[in-house]
Structure formats: C-alpha cells, structure tokens
Design a protein around this motif. Sequence first.
Motif, PDB file in Angstrom:
ATOM      1  N   LEU A 102       8.174  26.991   1.997  1.00 33.77           N
ATOM      2  CA  LEU A 102       6.981  26.581   1.555  1.00 33.77           C
ATOM      3  C   LEU A 102       6.591  28.077   0.845  1.00 33.77           C
ATOM      4  CD1 LEU A 102       5.436  24.076   2.467  1.00 33.77           C
ATOM      5  CD2 LEU A 102       3.779  25.830   3.805  1.00 33.77           C
ATOM      6  N   ALA A 103       6.171  29.181   1.215  1.00 33.99           N
ATOM      7  CA  ALA A 103       6.059  29.718  -0.657  1.00 33.99           C
ATOM      8  C   ALA A 103       7.059  29.327  -1.229  1.00 33.99           C
ATOM      9  CB  ALA A 103       6.792  31.295   0.355  1.00 33.99           C
ATOM     10  N   GLY A 104       8.921  29.599  -1.106  1.00 29.74           N
ATOM     11  CA  GLY A 104       9.259  29.194  -2.347  1.00 29.74           C
ATOM     12  C   GLY A 104       9.184  27.506  -3.106  1.00 29.74           C
ATOM     13  N   ALA A 105       8.801  27.095  -2.054  1.00 27.50           N
ATOM     14  CA  ALA A 105       8.589  25.264  -2.728  1.00 27.50           C
ATOM     15  C   ALA A 105       6.883  26.245  -4.027  1.00 27.50           C
ATOM     16  CB  ALA A 105       8.062  24.831  -1.950  1.00 27.50           C
ATOM     17  N   ILE A 106       5.851  26.763  -3.047  1.00 25.45           N
ATOM     18  CA  ILE A 106       4.969  26.877  -4.556  1.00 25.45           C
ATOM     19  C   ILE A 106       5.680  28.099  -5.561  1.00 25.45           C
ATOM     20  CG2 ILE A 106       3.087  28.290  -4.592  1.00 25.45           C
ATOM     21  CD1 ILE A 106       2.148  27.279  -1.730  1.00 25.45           C
ATOM     22  N   ALA A 107       6.775  28.664  -5.538  1.00 27.23           N
ATOM     23  CA  ALA A 107       7.171  29.794  -5.908  1.00 27.23           C
ATOM     24  C   ALA A 107       8.254  28.577  -7.716  1.00 27.23           C
ATOM     25  CB  ALA A 107       8.388  30.447  -5.385  1.00 27.23           C
ATOM     26  N   ALA A 108       8.963  27.789  -6.750  1.00 29.32           N
ATOM     27  CA  ALA A 108       9.957  27.048  -7.544  1.00 29.32           C
ATOM     28  C   ALA A 108       9.398  25.772  -8.047  1.00 29.32           C
ATOM     29  CB  ALA A 108      11.110  26.854  -6.837  1.00 29.32           C
ATOM     30  N   GLY A 109       7.966  25.788  -8.536  1.00 29.27           N
ATOM     31  CA  GLY A 109       7.637  24.866  -8.933  1.00 29.27           C
ATOM     32  C   GLY A 109       6.882  24.541 -10.058  1.00 29.27           C
ATOM     33  N   VAL A 152      17.867  34.061  -2.347  1.00 35.65           N
ATOM     34  CA  VAL A 152      18.970  32.962  -2.946  1.00 35.65           C
ATOM     35  C   VAL A 152      18.538  31.506  -3.983  1.00 35.65           C
ATOM     36  CG1 VAL A 152      20.436  31.722  -1.816  1.00 35.65           C
ATOM     37  CG2 VAL A 152      20.281  33.525  -0.997  1.00 35.65           C
ATOM     38  N   ALA A 153      17.671  30.897  -3.159  1.00 37.49           N
ATOM     39  CA  ALA A 153      17.045  29.581  -3.566  1.00 37.49           C
ATOM     40  C   ALA A 153      16.326  29.601  -4.810  1.00 37.49           C
ATOM     41  CB  ALA A 153      16.468  29.023  -2.403  1.00 37.49           C
ATOM     42  N   PHE A 154      15.001  30.184  -4.615  1.00 38.51           N
ATOM     43  CA  PHE A 154      14.257  30.378  -5.912  1.00 38.51           C
ATOM     44  C   PHE A 154      15.325  31.589  -7.104  1.00 38.51           C
ATOM     45  CE2 PHE A 154      11.352  33.336  -8.378  1.00 38.51           C
ATOM     46  CZ  PHE A 154      10.692  31.887  -9.220  1.00 38.51           C
ATOM     47  N   GLY A 155      15.841  32.789  -6.587  1.00 34.71           N
ATOM     48  CA  GLY A 155      16.149  33.455  -7.855  1.00 34.71           C
ATOM     49  C   GLY A 155      17.405  32.231  -8.385  1.00 34.71           C
ATOM     50  N   THR A 156      18.148  31.618  -7.572  1.00 31.49           N
ATOM     51  CA  THR A 156      19.015  30.637  -8.424  1.00 31.49           C
ATOM     52  C   THR A 156      18.234  30.073  -8.562  1.00 31.49           C
ATOM     53  OG1 THR A 156      20.733  31.585  -6.293  1.00 31.49           O
ATOM     54  CG2 THR A 156      20.971  29.158  -7.736  1.00 31.49           C
ATOM     55  N   TYR A 157      17.725  29.054  -8.833  1.00 28.79           N
ATOM     56  CA  TYR A 157      16.944  28.264  -9.026  1.00 28.79           C
ATOM     57  C   TYR A 157      16.885  28.376 -10.410  1.00 28.79           C
ATOM     58  CZ  TYR A 157      12.213  25.882 -10.290  1.00 28.79           C
ATOM     59  OH  TYR A 157      11.269  25.336 -10.074  1.00 28.79           O
ATOM     60  N   SER A 158      15.369  29.600 -10.744  1.00 31.06           N
ATOM     61  CA  SER A 158      14.891  30.371 -11.472  1.00 31.06           C
ATOM     62  C   SER A 158      15.401  30.788 -13.225  1.00 31.06           C
ATOM     63  CB  SER A 158      14.113  31.734 -11.678  1.00 31.06           C
ATOM     64  OG  SER A 158      14.733  32.725 -10.136  1.00 31.06           O
TER      65      SER A 158
END
Length: 431
Positions: free
Chosen positions: A6-13, A218-224
Amino acid sequence: MGPAWLAGAIAAGPATISALVAAGVGYGYDLLWVVVLSAPAGFVSLLLAAQLATRTEHGIVRVVERRLGSRWAWLLVVDTVVVCGVAQLLIMKGLADVSASLFGLDARVWGVFWAAVLAVGLAGGGYRVAELGAKAIVSAVVLVFVATLVVAPPDLGAAASGLVPTTPPGAAVTAAGVLGGAVHVTLITMHTYTVRARGWTADDEGLARFDAGASMLVAFGTYSLAIFLVVAGTLGGGDVAPQAAAAAQALAPTVGPAAETLFLVGILGAAVSTLGGNTVVAPFLVADALKWEPAVSDGRYRTLLAATALVSAAGAFVGGNFLPLLVQALALGLAGTPFALALVMVLSYDVPGDRPGPLLSAAGTAVLAVTTVTAGNAVRQTALGFRDGVDPVPALVVAFAVVLGLATLALLGRFVRELVADADTTRQPVD
C-alpha cells in the motif's frame, strides 16, 4: 505480504512519475544517484515505522501522545493532513485530466466520478480493499514500465556518470521530488497503521522486512529506475517540456500514434492506486488523535474516510499542468518528512523489546540527514525565487518547512538531553 504494498502504491504514483520525468528531461542522467538512493531510503523508513508499530501495537499518533504529549501528536497530524491534502487534490487533478484525455467528457465530471468510486470502495471495504487493489495495480504498472525500458534501452555508459552525487543548478526542487516519492511523511505514518490493520506483532518483524523489501526495494526501485532511464535516454538534454505528451515521445519510435495513449494509461493506473492509498492516511491519524477506532467498523472513521474521498473531487477544478504541480507537491511532502522520521527514530528507542541495531540506526540517521539536506536545498531554492516578489503558495511552503524544521531540532535536542541524563544516571555509583 501486504502493508508495504500500500505504501508502494502511493510511492509508485503520478507524482513520482512527474518528478522522474522532470529529472530525466531537464538534467539527463545527472540525477540518477537520487533515483538509485530513493528506494533503499524508502525501505529503511518503512522498516523503522513497521518496528514501531509491531512493538507498541499502536499507530504513531497514539505512541507520540503517550511518550511526548498531545502537542507533538497534533503537530504530526497537521503535518500529515496538509501534505496528504495537497497531494490528494493534485493527484485527483491528474487522474481527472488523464481520464478526460483518454475517454472524453469534462475533467470535472471525472473528478466527481472518481471521488465517488473512492468513497464507496474504501468506506465499504476499508483497508483490505485498498491493499488488494495496490498489489494488483502496482504489479501491472511496474511490468508496463519495465517493458518500456526494453523498447527504449538507455546508454549505460552515459548513465554511469549520473551515479556521482551532484545537483545541477536549479535542480534542487526536482531532486527533492524524486527522493520525496519514496521517503515521505505519508508513507511513514500510514505504515504504522496498515501494519496494525494487518494484525502483525513483534513476532512478524521478519515478514515486515520481507514485505518492505519486495515492495519498496524491488517493485518501486525497478519502477522508478526504468522510468528515469527511459526518459533521460530519449529526452534528456533536449528542449522538451515535462508534460505527459512530451514524455510519451519516448515510445513514439516503436508504437507511433499510440505512444501518448499508452503513457496516459500508465499514469491512470498509477493515479488510481495512489489515490486509494493516500485517501486513508489522514483519516488514520485524525481518528487516532480523536480516540476513534481507525477501522471501517467505527462509523465515525468510515464517515471521515468517505468525506475525505468526496472532498478530493475539488482537485479536478484546479488549473495548470498537473506534472509540474505534482513535483511541487512531493517537494512539500519532503519538507514535512524529517519531522516524522525523527519522531519514529526517537520513539524506537523507547518501546518494548530491543532497540534498533547499529546498522538500522546508522541507516535511519543517514536517511534523516539526506532528506533534511535535500528538503533544505529545495526550500532554499524556493525562497530565492522571492527576489522577484513573494507568491502566497511558495511562501506557505517555506513557512511550513521552517516551522517543522524548528520542531525537528527541538525534538532531537530533547532526545540528546535524555540520552545524556540516562548515561549520567547509569554511571552513578550504587550504594
């Protein structure tokens, strides 16, 4: 796994996308070091927040009130509500504008529609609905942007030069926006409540670490990293405005006329998942401060959550280009983050169980130092703009940052005095 997603969903916005686009377009690979640093820094802040929640079995407001007093607790509530409120309005503006571009109708109509969807979904399902939606959408968005990286591969040799920490002239606010996407008062405070909503205790700290690592590292790092490398490699150094249509040019050589549509679909997914998470943050803290149960089983909290979702429709009536506005919102959020991070670190030394280990303590101190310096540079750049006249919004940002900066110094000073007093007591001879 769950809360960290849920934190990652906000970060990956869309705000993070905006900051990464602005960084890549405006400065090429020069700010790659900030992008690389952001995910580990966000991981450390989530670890500290999860440890506080699992060991106290309370949200952060309740812990602050019991340990430091109600004034400190309400200052944290105000900090979070201001940052969340601004972000909520601007993200809704982005979602409404993108919906209008993709599907037609007026953006204001879409603002009302999405606000109603948020109100019904979150007030009816609560935390679990937000968590499941976050897992699904974040995973999909990450895959989309990784695929984009394959379509537009970067120049790895040129990118390596961006790993040297430098901040080009005029890039302070953009750098603050990039770092603020991962280390943010919203994420830190919310994580103490979502961990509790998941029912995790001190026995689940290993799972909390894995959860944060999978989501943020992993998820946010790859995304950004994927977004930044694509934009910096295709548009960096050119005379291109940081707008959605311009950023979509990265896909144009491969998909032609569909480039802008695909980019906007990515923004749409990111905005929906971010709004779902961001909407629950302020109600968590306000309910805790008012001694309500921060769960939909409490009718007062449910009403507050629905009202927060409905008020966000006002964001669709805000004028301007949403990408630069979202970068400013992240910079504002970073200005309010050192205070929240300092609170978590101070409280972590006064909770049941072992204190944070040397590695986590050192990492937390480093993250606090980096966020403070980055936020300070952004505020300084904003203040220097007053040479041409004082605008109300930047002036409020500077005032907000100054008040919270002084509060952070007072908090750390109090903590150091208590440590010294404890050390003196320990050294006194025992009769």
